[in-house]
Design a protein around this motif. Sequence first.
Motif, PDB file in Angstrom:
ATOM      1  N   TYR A   1      -8.331 -13.738 -66.446  1.00  0.00           N
ATOM      2  CA  TYR A   1      -9.331 -14.578 -66.857  1.00  0.00           C
ATOM      3  C   TYR A   1     -10.632 -13.906 -67.340  1.00  0.00           C
ATOM      4  N   GLU A   2     -11.491 -14.508 -68.202  1.00  0.00           N
ATOM      5  CA  GLU A   2     -12.459 -14.110 -68.734  1.00  0.00           C
ATOM      6  C   GLU A   2     -13.700 -15.086 -68.854  1.00  0.00           C
ATOM      7  N   PHE A   3     -14.876 -14.732 -68.623  1.00  0.00           N
ATOM      8  CA  PHE A   3     -16.084 -15.602 -68.629  1.00  0.00           C
ATOM      9  C   PHE A   3     -17.139 -15.157 -69.509  1.00  0.00           C
ATOM     10  N   SER A   4     -17.977 -15.787 -69.852  1.00  0.00           N
ATOM     11  CA  SER A   4     -18.979 -15.465 -70.841  1.00  0.00           C
ATOM     12  C   SER A   4     -20.222 -16.521 -70.541  1.00  0.00           C
ATOM     13  N   VAL A   5     -21.334 -16.021 -70.537  1.00  0.00           N
ATOM     14  CA  VAL A   5     -22.505 -16.756 -70.387  1.00  0.00           C
ATOM     15  C   VAL A   5     -23.489 -16.643 -71.524  1.00  0.00           C
ATOM     16  N   ASN A   6     -24.021 -17.330 -72.033  1.00  0.00           N
ATOM     17  CA  ASN A   6     -25.143 -17.164 -73.063  1.00  0.00           C
ATOM     18  C   ASN A   6     -26.366 -17.964 -72.634  1.00  0.00           C
ATOM     19  N   SER A   7     -27.406 -17.750 -72.129  1.00  0.00           N
ATOM     20  CA  SER A   7     -28.279 -18.795 -71.782  1.00  0.00           C
ATOM     21  C   SER A   7     -29.432 -18.868 -72.882  1.00  0.00           C
ATOM     22  N   GLY A   8     -29.150 -18.111 -73.830  1.00  0.00           N
ATOM     23  CA  GLY A   8     -30.093 -18.115 -74.949  1.00  0.00           C
ATOM     24  C   GLY A   8     -31.587 -17.736 -74.214  1.00  0.00           C
ATOM     25  N   ALA A   9     -32.616 -18.543 -74.346  1.00  0.00           N
ATOM     26  CA  ALA A   9     -33.902 -18.047 -73.983  1.00  0.00           C
ATOM     27  C   ALA A   9     -34.396 -18.551 -72.610  1.00  0.00           C
ATOM     28  N   LEU A  10     -33.485 -19.391 -72.022  1.00  0.00           N
ATOM     29  CA  LEU A  10     -33.842 -19.961 -70.804  1.00  0.00           C
ATOM     30  C   LEU A  10     -33.687 -19.049 -69.590  1.00  0.00           C
ATOM     31  N   THR A  11     -34.349 -19.239 -68.872  1.00  0.00           N
ATOM     32  CA  THR A  11     -34.578 -17.976 -67.376  1.00  0.00           C
ATOM     33  C   THR A  11     -34.486 -18.944 -66.312  1.00  0.00           C
ATOM     34  N   GLY A  12     -34.468 -18.221 -65.019  1.00  0.00           N
ATOM     35  CA  GLY A  12     -34.318 -18.946 -63.877  1.00  0.00           C
ATOM     36  C   GLY A  12     -33.110 -19.672 -63.577  1.00  0.00           C
ATOM     37  N   LEU A  13     -32.043 -19.553 -64.448  1.00  0.00           N
ATOM     38  CA  LEU A  13     -31.101 -20.388 -63.813  1.00  0.00           C
ATOM     39  C   LEU A  13     -29.980 -19.443 -63.087  1.00  0.00           C
ATOM     40  N   THR A  14     -29.076 -19.951 -62.238  1.00  0.00           N
ATOM     41  CA  THR A  14     -28.270 -19.587 -61.471  1.00  0.00           C
ATOM     42  C   THR A  14     -26.727 -20.114 -61.761  1.00  0.00           C
ATOM     43  N   TYR A  15     -25.802 -19.447 -61.451  1.00  0.00           N
ATOM     44  CA  TYR A  15     -24.356 -19.572 -61.824  1.00  0.00           C
ATOM     45  C   TYR A  15     -23.374 -19.687 -60.732  1.00  0.00           C
ATOM     46  N   ARG A  16     -22.085 -20.409 -60.877  1.00  0.00           N
ATOM     47  CA  ARG A  16     -21.134 -20.486 -59.764  1.00  0.00           C
ATOM     48  C   ARG A  16     -19.958 -20.500 -60.649  1.00  0.00           C
ATOM     49  N   LEU A  17     -19.066 -19.606 -60.219  1.00  0.00           N
ATOM     50  CA  LEU A  17     -17.676 -19.536 -61.056  1.00  0.00           C
ATOM     51  C   LEU A  17     -16.760 -19.895 -59.844  1.00  0.00           C
ATOM     52  N   GLY A  18     -15.919 -20.905 -60.175  1.00  0.00           N
ATOM     53  CA  GLY A  18     -14.959 -21.191 -59.122  1.00  0.00           C
ATOM     54  C   GLY A  18     -13.584 -21.055 -59.479  1.00  0.00           C
ATOM     55  N   ILE A  19     -12.557 -20.320 -58.565  1.00  0.00           N
ATOM     56  CA  ILE A  19     -11.281 -19.955 -58.681  1.00  0.00           C
ATOM     57  C   ILE A  19     -10.433 -20.918 -58.065  1.00  0.00           C
ATOM     58  N   ASP A  20      -9.621 -21.786 -58.491  1.00  0.00           N
ATOM     59  CA  ASP A  20      -8.617 -22.554 -57.627  1.00  0.00           C
ATOM     60  C   ASP A  20      -7.331 -21.919 -57.208  1.00  0.00           C
ATOM     61  N   HIS A  21      -6.910 -21.820 -56.235  1.00  0.00           N
ATOM     62  CA  HIS A  21      -5.949 -21.337 -55.605  1.00  0.00           C
ATOM     63  C   HIS A  21      -4.794 -22.457 -55.355  1.00  0.00           C
ATOM     64  N   ASP A  22      -4.940 -23.747 -55.341  1.00  0.00           N
ATOM     65  CA  ASP A  22      -4.121 -24.792 -55.395  1.00  0.00           C
ATOM     66  C   ASP A  22      -3.023 -24.949 -56.558  1.00  0.00           C
ATOM     67  N   PRO A  23      -1.901 -24.409 -56.418  1.00  0.00           N
ATOM     68  CA  PRO A  23      -0.974 -24.649 -57.545  1.00  0.00           C
ATOM     69  C   PRO A  23      -0.554 -26.285 -57.968  1.00  0.00           C
ATOM     70  N   SER A  24      -0.939 -27.099 -57.025  1.00  0.00           N
ATOM     71  CA  SER A  24      -0.658 -28.405 -57.347  1.00  0.00           C
ATOM     72  C   SER A  24      -1.736 -29.097 -58.161  1.00  0.00           C
ATOM     73  N   ALA A  25      -1.462 -30.401 -58.382  1.00  0.00           N
ATOM     74  CA  ALA A  25      -2.555 -31.127 -59.346  1.00  0.00           C
ATOM     75  C   ALA A  25      -3.804 -31.063 -58.749  1.00  0.00           C
ATOM     76  N   ALA A  26      -3.998 -30.748 -57.526  1.00  0.00           N
ATOM     77  CA  ALA A  26      -5.469 -30.988 -56.549  1.00  0.00           C
ATOM     78  C   ALA A  26      -6.177 -29.642 -57.085  1.00  0.00           C
ATOM     79  N   THR A  27      -7.276 -29.500 -56.800  1.00  0.00           N
ATOM     80  CA  THR A  27      -8.086 -28.124 -56.864  1.00  0.00           C
ATOM     81  C   THR A  27      -8.756 -27.748 -55.485  1.00  0.00           C
ATOM     82  N   SER A  28      -8.798 -26.460 -55.119  1.00  0.00           N
ATOM     83  CA  SER A  28      -9.311 -25.885 -54.088  1.00  0.00           C
ATOM     84  C   SER A  28     -10.169 -24.705 -54.266  1.00  0.00           C
ATOM     85  N   TYR A  29     -11.427 -24.957 -54.999  1.00  0.00           N
ATOM     86  CA  TYR A  29     -11.968 -23.807 -55.325  1.00  0.00           C
ATOM     87  C   TYR A  29     -12.981 -22.963 -54.214  1.00  0.00           C
ATOM     88  N   ALA A  30     -12.709 -21.859 -54.806  1.00  0.00           N
ATOM     89  CA  ALA A  30     -13.623 -20.760 -53.964  1.00  0.00           C
ATOM     90  C   ALA A  30     -14.542 -20.237 -54.933  1.00  0.00           C
TER      91      ALA A  30
END
Length: 225
Positions: free
Chosen positions: A99-128
């Motif tokens: 999987y690949e991710f890309s972030v372009n915040s333009g000129a905004l500063t002070g942001l924080t980020y979260r990347l969540g990976i789902d390990h649940d193969p069913s229709a539900a999600t379980s993010y880490a």
Amino acid sequence: MNFKCTMPRTAAFALLALASVGAQAVTTYGDIATPGVYFGTGGVTNGNWTISTDSGVELALRAKNRETFLLLDGSSGTYTADLGLCATCTGAPKAMWSYEFSVNSGALTGLTYRLGIDHDPSAATSYAYVDPSTYWSDNAIAPAPFIGFQNSQNVRFGDTPGGIFDVNQAGLYSITLEAWNGASMVNSVTIDVQVGPVPEPETYALMLMGLVGVAAIVRRRRAGR
């Protein structure tokens, strides 16, 4: 609670629009990330991103075949990947997809980020969750005047959020990327990755019948107490 949906993305977003008109920018599929920010060197190909540009922040996710390095088609909103380990990859064992991710915040500063990976193969999600801006030390950093970063990761790597994937477990997995300004989430984007064959409708029907049967047994046992 998060749920994954296999209905056509156009229908899903039509329903979402009725519920929250104007709440978010529309997510685009099979798209190109901001040209010139990260691409053009090292043979990295732009395209096939799922992108959201709400609040002036561009967040993008996509999936890629690790064996062929070909981008997986995400124009339908769901990427389809193969099961198992990459047979021709060198070094540590790798899954057939990354999987690949890309972030372009333009000129905004002070942001924080979260990347969540789902390990649940069913229709539900379980993010880490992890902070992708600091969790990996080899992110590609956008040149000035942009503020952003990008990386490609394999779900078999030891630093996969939540642990190494079972590469032989078919199912529908999700990956989500969020940008936060303090306690407020300003943008998010999510992709689904169908790993292995898609279950036939008959399979879903049998699973539903099994769940109904189990529920009936539980009710009868409780009634007999």
